[in-house]
Design a protein around this motif. Structure first.
Motif, PDB file in Angstrom:
ATOM      1  N   ASN A 141     -10.471  -7.361  59.835  1.00 45.87           N
ATOM      2  CA  ASN A 141      -9.472  -7.245  58.774  1.00 45.87           C
ATOM      3  C   ASN A 141      -9.768  -8.154  57.580  1.00 45.87           C
ATOM      4  N   GLU A 142     -10.719  -9.075  57.741  1.00 41.04           N
ATOM      5  CA  GLU A 142     -11.068 -10.021  56.667  1.00 41.04           C
ATOM      6  C   GLU A 142     -12.495  -9.786  56.185  1.00 41.04           C
ATOM      7  N   ILE A 143     -12.967  -8.550  56.285  1.00 37.46           N
ATOM      8  CA  ILE A 143     -14.388  -8.296  56.056  1.00 37.46           C
ATOM      9  C   ILE A 143     -14.801  -8.583  54.610  1.00 37.46           C
ATOM     10  N   LEU A 144     -13.914  -8.438  53.632  1.00 40.73           N
ATOM     11  CA  LEU A 144     -14.261  -8.773  52.253  1.00 40.73           C
ATOM     12  C   LEU A 144     -14.540 -10.258  52.108  1.00 40.73           C
ATOM     13  N   LYS A 145     -13.757 -11.085  52.780  1.00 32.97           N
ATOM     14  CA  LYS A 145     -13.985 -12.532  52.746  1.00 32.97           C
ATOM     15  C   LYS A 145     -15.272 -12.887  53.487  1.00 32.97           C
ATOM     16  N   VAL A 146     -15.537 -12.200  54.598  1.00 33.55           N
ATOM     17  CA  VAL A 146     -16.792 -12.426  55.330  1.00 33.55           C
ATOM     18  C   VAL A 146     -17.977 -12.032  54.453  1.00 33.55           C
ATOM     19  N   PHE A 147     -17.838 -10.940  53.716  1.00 31.54           N
ATOM     20  CA  PHE A 147     -18.881 -10.482  52.797  1.00 31.54           C
ATOM     21  C   PHE A 147     -19.198 -11.570  51.772  1.00 31.54           C
ATOM     22  N   ALA A 148     -18.166 -12.185  51.211  1.00 33.15           N
ATOM     23  CA  ALA A 148     -18.366 -13.269  50.232  1.00 33.15           C
ATOM     24  C   ALA A 148     -19.044 -14.467  50.885  1.00 33.15           C
ATOM     25  N   LEU A 149     -18.631 -14.806  52.108  1.00 34.94           N
ATOM     26  CA  LEU A 149     -19.234 -15.945  52.814  1.00 34.94           C
ATOM     27  C   LEU A 149     -20.693 -15.686  53.147  1.00 34.94           C
ATOM     28  N   ALA A 150     -21.058 -14.432  53.420  1.00 34.37           N
ATOM     29  CA  ALA A 150     -22.448 -14.101  53.741  1.00 34.37           C
ATOM     30  C   ALA A 150     -23.372 -14.467  52.584  1.00 34.37           C
ATOM     31  N   PHE A 151     -22.876 -14.373  51.346  1.00 36.52           N
ATOM     32  CA  PHE A 151     -23.671 -14.775  50.179  1.00 36.52           C
ATOM     33  C   PHE A 151     -23.701 -16.293  50.066  1.00 36.52           C
ATOM     34  N   GLU A 152     -22.581 -16.932  50.353  1.00 34.35           N
ATOM     35  CA  GLU A 152     -22.545 -18.394  50.312  1.00 34.35           C
ATOM     36  C   GLU A 152     -23.475 -18.988  51.363  1.00 34.35           C
ATOM     37  N   TRP A 153     -23.526 -18.352  52.541  1.00 33.90           N
ATOM     38  CA  TRP A 153     -24.352 -18.850  53.641  1.00 33.90           C
ATOM     39  C   TRP A 153     -25.776 -18.287  53.607  1.00 33.90           C
ATOM     40  N   ASP A 154     -26.061 -17.358  52.678  1.00 34.15           N
ATOM     41  CA  ASP A 154     -27.386 -16.754  52.525  1.00 34.15           C
ATOM     42  C   ASP A 154     -27.845 -16.083  53.820  1.00 34.15           C
ATOM     43  N   MET A 155     -27.023 -15.172  54.335  1.00 38.37           N
ATOM     44  CA  MET A 155     -27.331 -14.436  55.563  1.00 38.37           C
ATOM     45  C   MET A 155     -27.523 -12.966  55.209  1.00 38.37           C
ATOM     46  N   LEU A 156     -28.775 -12.535  55.081  1.00 37.57           N
ATOM     47  CA  LEU A 156     -29.091 -11.193  54.595  1.00 37.57           C
ATOM     48  C   LEU A 156     -28.565 -10.112  55.534  1.00 37.57           C
ATOM     49  N   ALA A 157     -28.780 -10.263  56.834  1.00 37.66           N
ATOM     50  CA  ALA A 157     -28.336  -9.230  57.778  1.00 37.66           C
ATOM     51  C   ALA A 157     -26.815  -9.092  57.765  1.00 37.66           C
ATOM     52  N   LEU A 158     -26.106 -10.210  57.629  1.00 36.55           N
ATOM     53  CA  LEU A 158     -24.643 -10.162  57.580  1.00 36.55           C
ATOM     54  C   LEU A 158     -24.178  -9.510  56.283  1.00 36.55           C
TER      55      LEU A 158
END
Length: 448
Positions: A141-158
């Motif tokens: 339910n928080e996938i948009l926030k996870v998407f933003a964090l994936a860029f902050e954490w530099d996780m390409l697969a995520l």
């Protein structure tokens, strides 16, 4: 001892938080509401293990810092419970409990980064996060926030996984407030994807909201770039096939429309009353297809016309699909405005549903609300097509992915009945009907 799966193996787990064999005490904030021992709580660690897994502890314990000579180290602001979860990875090879909320996940990985452990833990944590957004409802339910964090954490697969999930039902996520908080690179990634399951109108509205939110922090050429990318999409942001099930003006009159009372006070009470609206459409799949969406037509309730006001509003529509082996349900917010128009087309996308021939599909629509509420147009049987059979429907169009199967319309996984020869028979009339209703939505001016 060797590192295996992110933590030490064999009998080293006996060292976990063991005060007897510990050579350094880490003093942390006590966040255990059940523990009344004080404001701090101690984790009993081992210098060589901590330094091996954490560059932060390596510098602190074996460098020139004063902590190198101390047997007790204070980490103010670090919760004990979160630190223990990180140490479970260090000592035991664990990553994180599956029931974590996004806030807990962020706190956990922020500590990992503070301790300079992310280079060793990044791959394991990223794989764990990908599994969680599929199974953990809180993170889904928080996938948009996870998407933003994936860029902050530099996780390409995520990043790729989140982007794929968002694009699958993009029309739902684009309307969320969290969309405008996405970083620019996330928006660029989304606009470079295909398919994006939404209309160009919905995408344009979301991008304009994002630009307005970031207006002070982006250059004019960035806004132009994003608007140009949106303009290149068709009315549907992918080359989906659209099958019209009915002629637009061949609709039945709405049923059970309540007549208006003459007294104003009674009329006002009626507008404040909560009404429940429920509609069902059934159809049979004639040829194996992969359903991706539908269109419905909301119509103004003529008994509650514009003269009564409160026409421009929104409703939460509960949408359900049932088919032979499964079902799908979600709620979505629909904006509607009958101030200028008598009807409004609504496009609803959903994850791909593979429907074999003879599958019975049932669409259910329902909502509750007070004041002026729209009605759902019911259309009568219009003409025969080769993919869908329905005699009365609230669904105006079917959106699907094109798949070319054998002449009998069966996919490779489709079960063949025993009496196949008699089962597969089509009339000359069916064969003569051209699938001229497989058209794009250019005729639907109300989409724009």
């Amino acid at each position: 001892m060797a590192l295996i799966g992110g933590g030490f193996s064999n009998n080293v787990n006996k060292l976990f938080n063991d005060p007897e064999l510990s050579d350094v005490a880490i003093v942390l904030d006590n966040d255990d509401g059940q523990d009344t021992t004080g404001e701090t709580k101690t984790f009993h660690g081992h210098r060589v293990i901590l330094a091996t897994m954490s560059d932060y502890f390596r510098s602190m314990l074996f460098g020139s810092f004063v902590e190198a000579t101390k047997k007790e180290i204070r980490l103010p602001g670090v919760p004990y419970s979160t630190f223990v979860k990180v140490m479970e990875f260090v000592y035991l090879g664990k990553t994180f409990p599956s029931a974590g909320t996004l806030e807990e996940v962020m706190e956990f990985y922020s500590l990992v980064r503070m301790l300079l452990m992310d280079s060793k833990m990044n791959l394991y944590f990223e794989k764990w996060m990908i599994r969680q957004i599929e199974t953990n409802e809180s993170l889904k339910n928080e996938i948009l926030k996870v998407f933003a964090l994936a860029f902050e954490w530099d996780m390409l697969a995520l990043k790729t996984k989140c982007n794929s999930n968002i694009c699958e039902i993009a029309n739902e996520y684009l309307a969320e407030i969290a969309f405008v908080e996405l970083p620019l690179e996330a928006v660029r990634m989304l606009l470079g994807s295909s398919p994006i399951s939404c209309t160009r109108v919905e995408l344009k509205r979301a991008i304009q909201a994002w630009i307005s939110h970031h207006e002070s922090g982006i250059a004019a050429d960035v806004a132009h770039e994003l608007n140009t990318k949106v303009a290149k999409f068709g009315k549907l942001c992918h080359d989906f096939n659209v099958l019209s099930l009915c002629r637009k003006k061949n609709q039945l009159k709405p049923e059970n429309v309540q007549s208006l009372p003459e007294r104003p006070e009674v009329m006002e009470a009626m507008l404040e009353t909560t009404h429940e609206y429920s509609y069902t459409s059934e159809m049979t799949i004639l040829k194996c297809i992969a359903l991706r969406g539908i269109k419905i037509c909301l119509g103004a309730n003529q008994q509650f016309g514009p003269q009564y006001g409160r026409i421009k509003s929104e409703l939460e529509l509960c949408f359900k699909i049932q088919w032979d082996y499964d079902n799908y349900q979600r709620n979505l917010t629909v904006l509607y405005d009958f101030t200028q128009h008598e009807q409004q087309s609504v496009t609803i996308f959903f994850p791909e549903i593979a429907c074999c021939r003879e599958t019975q599909v049932v669409f259910n629509f329902s909502w509750k609300g007070s004041g002026v509420q729209p009605l759902l147009h019911n259309y009568g049987y219009a003409r025969i097509n080769r993919k869908i059979e329905t005699f009365s429907t609230y669904v105006t169009h079917i959106i699907y992915l094109n798949q070319d199967f054998e002449s009998d319309g069966r996919c490779p996984e489709c079960p063949v009945p025993d009496d196949y020869d008699s089962y597969y028979s089509t009339s000359t009339y069916h064969d003569s009907i051209e699938e001229e209703m497989d058209t794009e939505q250019s005729e639907d001016a109300d989409d724009e």
